[in-house]
Design a protein around this motif. Sequence first.
Motif, PDB file in Angstrom:
ATOM      1  N   ARG A  40     -26.452 -83.868 -14.238  1.00 20.09           N
ATOM      2  CA  ARG A  40     -25.397 -83.260 -13.410  1.00 20.09           C
ATOM      3  C   ARG A  40     -25.009 -84.227 -12.293  1.00 20.09           C
ATOM      4  NH1 ARG A  40     -23.211 -79.058 -16.196  1.00 20.09           N
ATOM      5  NH2 ARG A  40     -24.854 -77.743 -17.096  1.00 20.09           N
ATOM      6  N   ILE A  41     -23.749 -84.659 -12.326  1.00 18.80           N
ATOM      7  CA  ILE A  41     -23.255 -85.574 -11.299  1.00 18.80           C
ATOM      8  C   ILE A  41     -22.058 -84.921 -10.610  1.00 18.80           C
ATOM      9  CG2 ILE A  41     -22.221 -87.837 -10.852  1.00 18.80           C
ATOM     10  CD1 ILE A  41     -23.737 -88.925 -13.223  1.00 18.80           C
ATOM     11  N   PRO A  42     -22.138 -84.756  -9.271  1.00 20.77           N
ATOM     12  CA  PRO A  42     -21.047 -84.106  -8.537  1.00 20.77           C
ATOM     13  C   PRO A  42     -19.702 -84.795  -8.806  1.00 20.77           C
ATOM     14  CG  PRO A  42     -22.961 -84.369  -7.123  1.00 20.77           C
ATOM     15  CD  PRO A  42     -23.257 -85.127  -8.372  1.00 20.77           C
ATOM     16  N   GLY A  43     -18.689 -83.995  -9.053  1.00 24.30           N
ATOM     17  CA  GLY A  43     -17.342 -84.507  -9.275  1.00 24.30           C
ATOM     18  C   GLY A  43     -17.003 -84.763 -10.717  1.00 24.30           C
ATOM     19  N   PHE A  44     -17.993 -84.596 -11.593  1.00 26.13           N
ATOM     20  CA  PHE A  44     -17.732 -84.830 -13.020  1.00 26.13           C
ATOM     21  C   PHE A  44     -18.242 -83.645 -13.836  1.00 26.13           C
ATOM     22  CE2 PHE A  44     -18.085 -89.038 -11.142  1.00 26.13           C
ATOM     23  CZ  PHE A  44     -16.970 -89.691 -11.668  1.00 26.13           C
ATOM     24  N   ARG A  45     -17.447 -83.289 -14.844  1.00 23.20           N
ATOM     25  CA  ARG A  45     -17.896 -82.248 -15.759  1.00 23.20           C
ATOM     26  C   ARG A  45     -19.016 -82.806 -16.642  1.00 23.20           C
ATOM     27  NH1 ARG A  45     -11.992 -80.968 -17.302  1.00 23.20           N
ATOM     28  NH2 ARG A  45     -12.475 -82.650 -18.727  1.00 23.20           N
ATOM     29  N   PRO A  46     -19.879 -81.915 -17.205  1.00 24.95           N
ATOM     30  CA  PRO A  46     -20.963 -82.387 -18.067  1.00 24.95           C
ATOM     31  C   PRO A  46     -20.422 -83.217 -19.230  1.00 24.95           C
ATOM     32  CG  PRO A  46     -21.292 -80.083 -17.513  1.00 24.95           C
ATOM     33  CD  PRO A  46     -19.940 -80.461 -16.974  1.00 24.95           C
ATOM     34  N   GLY A  47     -20.985 -84.404 -19.379  1.00 24.48           N
ATOM     35  CA  GLY A  47     -20.595 -85.290 -20.466  1.00 24.48           C
ATOM     36  C   GLY A  47     -19.424 -86.181 -20.158  1.00 24.48           C
ATOM     37  N   LYS A  48     -18.840 -86.071 -18.964  1.00 24.22           N
ATOM     38  CA  LYS A  48     -17.632 -86.835 -18.645  1.00 24.22           C
ATOM     39  C   LYS A  48     -17.864 -87.973 -17.663  1.00 24.22           C
ATOM     40  CE  LYS A  48     -15.010 -84.281 -21.241  1.00 24.22           C
ATOM     41  NZ  LYS A  48     -14.426 -84.847 -22.468  1.00 24.22           N
ATOM     42  N   ALA A  49     -19.087 -88.122 -17.170  1.00 21.31           N
ATOM     43  CA  ALA A  49     -19.338 -89.184 -16.186  1.00 21.31           C
ATOM     44  C   ALA A  49     -19.256 -90.547 -16.863  1.00 21.31           C
ATOM     45  CB  ALA A  49     -20.704 -88.997 -15.555  1.00 21.31           C
ATOM     46  N   PRO A  50     -18.545 -91.523 -16.281  1.00 22.67           N
ATOM     47  CA  PRO A  50     -18.441 -92.861 -16.862  1.00 22.67           C
ATOM     48  C   PRO A  50     -19.792 -93.560 -16.894  1.00 22.67           C
ATOM     49  CG  PRO A  50     -16.763 -92.501 -15.189  1.00 22.67           C
ATOM     50  CD  PRO A  50     -17.732 -91.382 -15.071  1.00 22.67           C
ATOM     51  N   ALA A  51     -19.892 -94.583 -17.743  1.00 24.14           N
ATOM     52  CA  ALA A  51     -21.153 -95.292 -17.910  1.00 24.14           C
ATOM     53  C   ALA A  51     -21.626 -95.928 -16.603  1.00 24.14           C
ATOM     54  CB  ALA A  51     -20.991 -96.363 -18.989  1.00 24.14           C
ATOM     55  N   ARG A  52     -20.700 -96.530 -15.857  1.00 29.21           N
ATOM     56  CA  ARG A  52     -21.112 -97.213 -14.618  1.00 29.21           C
ATOM     57  C   ARG A  52     -21.636 -96.227 -13.591  1.00 29.21           C
ATOM     58  NH1 ARG A  52     -17.161 -96.371 -11.012  1.00 29.21           N
ATOM     59  NH2 ARG A  52     -15.076 -95.803 -11.780  1.00 29.21           N
ATOM     60  N   VAL A  53     -21.071 -95.004 -13.604  1.00 24.92           N
ATOM     61  CA  VAL A  53     -21.555 -93.986 -12.669  1.00 24.92           C
ATOM     62  C   VAL A  53     -22.950 -93.513 -13.070  1.00 24.92           C
ATOM     63  CG1 VAL A  53     -21.136 -91.678 -11.729  1.00 24.92           C
ATOM     64  CG2 VAL A  53     -19.219 -93.257 -12.112  1.00 24.92           C
ATOM     65  N   LEU A  54     -23.131 -93.324 -14.385  1.00 24.36           N
ATOM     66  CA  LEU A  54     -24.454 -92.912 -14.873  1.00 24.36           C
ATOM     67  C   LEU A  54     -25.517 -93.945 -14.510  1.00 24.36           C
ATOM     68  CD1 LEU A  54     -23.679 -91.530 -18.463  1.00 24.36           C
ATOM     69  CD2 LEU A  54     -24.624 -90.237 -16.545  1.00 24.36           C
ATOM     70  N   GLU A  55     -25.199 -95.208 -14.741  1.00 27.61           N
ATOM     71  CA  GLU A  55     -26.190 -96.257 -14.457  1.00 27.61           C
ATOM     72  C   GLU A  55     -26.498 -96.342 -12.971  1.00 27.61           C
ATOM     73  OE1 GLU A  55     -25.594-100.073 -16.142  1.00 27.61           O
ATOM     74  OE2 GLU A  55     -25.251 -99.332 -18.169  1.00 27.61           O
ATOM     75  N   SER A  56     -25.486 -96.148 -12.130  1.00 23.01           N
ATOM     76  CA  SER A  56     -25.743 -96.194 -10.684  1.00 23.01           C
ATOM     77  C   SER A  56     -26.596 -95.020 -10.238  1.00 23.01           C
ATOM     78  CB  SER A  56     -24.421 -96.198  -9.914  1.00 23.01           C
ATOM     79  OG  SER A  56     -23.733 -94.966 -10.106  1.00 23.01           O
ATOM     80  N   ARG A  57     -26.516 -93.924 -11.007  1.00 20.55           N
ATOM     81  CA  ARG A  57     -27.252 -92.709 -10.640  1.00 20.55           C
ATOM     82  C   ARG A  57     -28.681 -92.721 -11.172  1.00 20.55           C
ATOM     83  NH1 ARG A  57     -25.380 -87.988  -7.710  1.00 20.55           N
ATOM     84  NH2 ARG A  57     -27.030 -86.433  -8.007  1.00 20.55           N
ATOM     85  N   ILE A  58     -28.848 -93.099 -12.459  1.00 18.38           N
ATOM     86  CA  ILE A  58     -30.177 -92.991 -13.079  1.00 18.38           C
ATOM     87  C   ILE A  58     -30.776 -94.345 -13.448  1.00 18.38           C
ATOM     88  CG2 ILE A  58     -29.601 -90.731 -14.042  1.00 18.38           C
ATOM     89  CD1 ILE A  58     -29.264 -92.128 -16.765  1.00 18.38           C
TER      90      ILE A  58
END
Length: 465
Positions: A40-58
């Motif tokens: 769960r990433i604020p501002g993005f629906r489930p499954g819609k977060a871009p790859a760069r955002v995912l990597e910065s988060r996890i």
Amino acid sequence: MKSTVEQLSPTRVKINVEVPFDELKPNFDRAYRKIAQQVRIPGFRPGKAPARVLESRIGRAPVLDEVVNEVIPAKYLEAVRTGEVRTLGQPDFEVTKLEDREVLEFTAEVDVRPEITLPDLSDITVTVDDVELTDAEVDEQLDELRARFGTLKGVERPAENGDFVSIDLAATVEGEEVADAATSGLSYEIGSGQLVDGIDEAIIGATEGETKTFTTKLVAGEYAGKDAEVAVTVNTIKERELPEADDEFAQLASEFDTLEELKTDLRERLTRVKRMQQGVEARDKVMDALLERVEVPIPEKVLQAEIDNRKHDAIHPFDHDEEAFKRSLEAQGGNPEEWDNEVRTEAEKSVRTQLLLDTVADEREVSVNDAELTERIIYQAQRFGVSPDEYVQRAQQSGQLGAIFADVRRGKALASIVREATVTDGSGAAVDLDELFGTEETDEAPAESAGETEATDETATTPDK
């Protein structure tokens, strides 16, 4: 992708695989989509977060783990197909190099079918027992048929061998009652051997209402292998009256009008059975002759899997309690160490048999058609007391359909060799085995092939590919 195959032994190889990252884009895309659904990433629906955002988060590590876990099995299978490696069982993987955005390298060690050199097999000669049928055997079959139409009649005398009795049982071990051994109103045929040792001797000579005690070793349950004091009470005694063996009985029990016609039919049936037994003896002796002639290296992991399966089947009735199984084995005069050796010897022969017949089948280009596979499925279903549909469903769930196919193919391979062998009986006469194996034109397989095992252990030497 690059791959090489390194032969470690006649039965094991190491497959070295190198995968550049530019081949892994589809795998990374799937990994990002899968992880995005889980995070769960604020501002993005489930499954819609871009790859760069995912990597910065996890971080990058979870993505790499997901990709590697997906890629290795797939690339391994690709390397197996490319190298035409005949694998057996599951591989042992090891990641040897992982440079992010550059390359993934891993190895897979796996058992393989050994290369087996087949000699000329057309000159095999075996001798089997003569087909001999006595009048006493025919009379025994007739008596068994009469017994099916017999009636039970109460008697006023002590119990004798062959009588049917209703009994109550109770047992103690060192003064403690054995709940599993207590029963009442149990129907038992004296001499059938279906209950504990010593019970027949205790019952014979007893009268109705009399209680006898005896000592026996229990072979199952909590007290397996221990001496138990058993009390048996005889409630009723009945003997079986058989109908007269005459023409009237023949008409009642069969489609024949006379007793002589019925006995002739019984004789013909018994002769067919003995010829089938003769064929099975020939098949087994031909297989033994094959094993003596051909060296078959055994993959150790495949052998161990076969041993484990056999031990599992033996211990299963004891709720997988090895100590209870050993006590039961010792109670029956067995020795656990000798039993282990016997299991290993039988497993070695089974694995060698399967590998050898697979090689024969390959060399002779043996095929299996739908009718033959269906016939085996029906046969196996009958053995296990289930419908063919249920058997197929179970086989699919446990991944056994390939093993069934392989076993039919092995049976046909062995049948082709038996047809070519010289088989004579003890009198020197040639034995016609067409009834068991069919002819080369019909290419029928025997009902059971050498080395066949229960559905739970047939996969021991079935190639993955």
